[in-house]
Write an enzyme that holds these catalytic residues in place. Sequence first.
Site, PDB file in Angstrom:
ATOM      1  N   CYS A 420       0.812  -1.208   0.000  1.00 27.02           N
ATOM      2  CA  CYS A 420       0.000   0.000   0.000  1.00 27.02           C
ATOM      3  C   CYS A 420       0.849   1.264   0.000  1.00 27.02           C
ATOM      4  O   CYS A 420       0.491   2.258  -0.655  1.00 27.02           O
ATOM      5  CB  CYS A 420      -0.953  -0.016   1.185  1.00 27.02           C
ATOM      6  SG  CYS A 420      -0.132  -0.168   2.780  1.00 27.02           S
ATOM      7  N   HIS A 464      -1.939   0.279   7.088  1.00 32.63           N
ATOM      8  CA  HIS A 464      -2.259   0.683   5.725  1.00 32.63           C
ATOM      9  C   HIS A 464      -1.770   2.112   5.503  1.00 32.63           C
ATOM     10  O   HIS A 464      -1.579   2.876   6.448  1.00 32.63           O
ATOM     11  CB  HIS A 464      -3.769   0.601   5.508  1.00 32.63           C
ATOM     12  CG  HIS A 464      -4.200   0.681   4.079  1.00 32.63           C
ATOM     13  ND1 HIS A 464      -3.744  -0.173   3.109  1.00 32.63           N
ATOM     14  CD2 HIS A 464      -5.046   1.541   3.449  1.00 32.63           C
ATOM     15  CE1 HIS A 464      -4.292   0.132   1.950  1.00 32.63           C
ATOM     16  NE2 HIS A 464      -5.080   1.175   2.128  1.00 32.63           N
ATOM     17  N   ASP A 480      -7.774   6.238  -1.849  1.00 32.56           N
ATOM     18  CA  ASP A 480      -6.944   5.054  -1.584  1.00 32.56           C
ATOM     19  C   ASP A 480      -6.548   4.424  -2.913  1.00 32.56           C
ATOM     20  O   ASP A 480      -7.326   3.652  -3.498  1.00 32.56           O
ATOM     21  CB  ASP A 480      -7.710   4.046  -0.725  1.00 32.56           C
ATOM     22  CG  ASP A 480      -6.787   2.990  -0.128  1.00 32.56           C
ATOM     23  OD1 ASP A 480      -5.670   2.842  -0.632  1.00 32.56           O
ATOM     24  OD2 ASP A 480      -7.212   2.319   0.837  1.00 32.56           O
TER      25      ASP A 480
END
Length: 679
Positions: A420, A464, A480
Amino acid sequence: MKIWLNTLTREARDTLWLLGMLALVLVPHVPRLPWWSSTLAALALGWRAWLAVHDAPLPRRPLLMALLAATMACTWLTFGTVLGREAGTALVVMLTTLKSLELRARRDALVCLYLGFFLVLTQFLYDQGIVTAVLMLGAVWGLLVSLVLGQRPLGHPPLREVGGEAARNMLVGLPVMVLLFVLFPRFGPLWALPSDAQGRIGLSDQISLGDVGSLAASQEVALRVKFQGPPPPMNRMYFRGPVLDHFDGQQWQAQVRPPTRQPDVQVGGTPWTYDMTLEPLQLKVLPLLDGTGEVAPAPGTRLPALTRRGLQWEAPLTGERLRLQARAWPVANEGPLEDHLRLREWVQLPPGRNPRTLAWALALRQQPAWREAPASAVVGEVLRHIRSADFRYTLSPGRPPPGEQHLIDRFWFDQQAGFCEHFASAFVVVLRAMDIPSRVVLGYQGAEFNPIDGQFTVRQSHAHAWAEYWQPGRGWVRVDPTAAVAPERIEQPPQLRPLQGLPGMMGDLDPAFLKRWRHAWEAVDHRWNTWVLQYSNSQQMNLLQQLGMRNPDVGSLLHVLGLALGLLGLGGAAWAGWQAWQARKAPWPRLLSALDRALSARIAPPPGPRPASPLAWARHPALANHEALLTRLHGLDALRYGADAQTPTPGMGHQARLPRKARELLREIEQICRHNRGF
């Protein structure tokens, strides 16, 4: 095993038991000890056990002194000191095991016992979980068994009998322990010391590419949250941590901002109310649910002074678990809402780094369709490129080669596979190259629902990274980029598998009963943390208020504790008096105890319960040729169980006359024991 133990001498058996209890106390320390310390401790205990079994002579003092000097030197070379938690624990472990090598007398055994009790306390400097507590409770019982054995030097008392006596002693002390736990004033959370220097893994206020991915394998609990009402959907469950503004080409870091520069926050929608328990953190930012606008301590607890910076909440590092109640809004816009000069700091990029990525971003921005397009449209086009290109989401992207200067170029064009933080970092660099203010946000995304207690568990594996860009009229907007290439990561975050880590196909198994077992255990562990480890001074004050005190303080607590201990002492004294009165009412137990003392001073008591009956003593092999003693022992047995005992004599009380006859026989037995030392 039992037969083998019965062949050992009393001294060997008791020594092996003490060594076993010391090993039980030392085993949890092994992962924290240097290799040489664990090895030497195991060799010392094993050597002492061999000496006990074979009744061999103990090592001489010069050898022990040489081992002690070597231990001190190794401790100093390993830790640079002999003080402190780690060095001190290693040194006490070695001193305990070396002391067992000169275990000759009762005094030496007591020293080993006291060192063992001290090592029990040191376990809680590292871990205060329920497993450690139960294990150390068993170790305390085992050490108490050794202590009782040391107080009974004569005969060969069975371990079962001595273990029962040790357990009873622990139960006798249980009320005092509970009173001290509940009422002894707490000037800080219980056992708060161990959290320092624990080296806990977790979020940080700076990252390099791959740092967040390294948390993917950690199943350590970061926080637990329980919603009062329907929870947010999983793709909205973002727990906001530190905001990273500055990128130097290798790392993202958080800028230190003065409290006067507070961004505006506008909230809307129906808020989610939740209770949260945060495990000890290694950074000041609290990872609360994104959009949290109100925070308060949980009932009966206190929070340190909180500082709010927009949607980010900070607290001083305390090394403690924190329990809080909060409300988060589904719509939460953090300003400024209009273009501002200070937004320029969120478009800064390191010079001379990632030229290919900057050229690609400029080329996209200069296309007619995107030259004057709003930030939201440009963001949508970059996300479309991530979805349509050959990007892959992977938990093991690997570390970049040493000396790599263009990390984003390598990911965006060459590798195209990452975790991520790779996607969030590259996304922010691309937006900044197009003069769109943007930044990286660290935190946790998703959670695992526990149906046993209705809580969501967030682990380090849920760590994350995502991005935020600034849009006029809305402020900072969350986006995201990982969801563009791996939407399943956002909709269904990684779950802990009960058999994870086993080889082959076994590691893919996930039986339902193991899941239920794990959920039940985590619910119990959470209750332990809440009711025991987080029991604090404020909860004590709430207890006193429930007892009717209006404004309790530490003095009130001490008064209640003193009163409770006084009542407990009076109750103990009354119980002891009642036991003594019962003993006076029943003369035979007293006579049998006196008989047991007189004969045990000369020979080992017969097997069975203590005090032994006269008939049991009469059957003792050591008394086979002592007719005088046998006659009197049979006489005592006849007085208690024979025909004369069943026929009362008129005039004088039957129970009053029988003890008198028995006392005469007892005095004769005591005289024989004093004058006859031949058995």
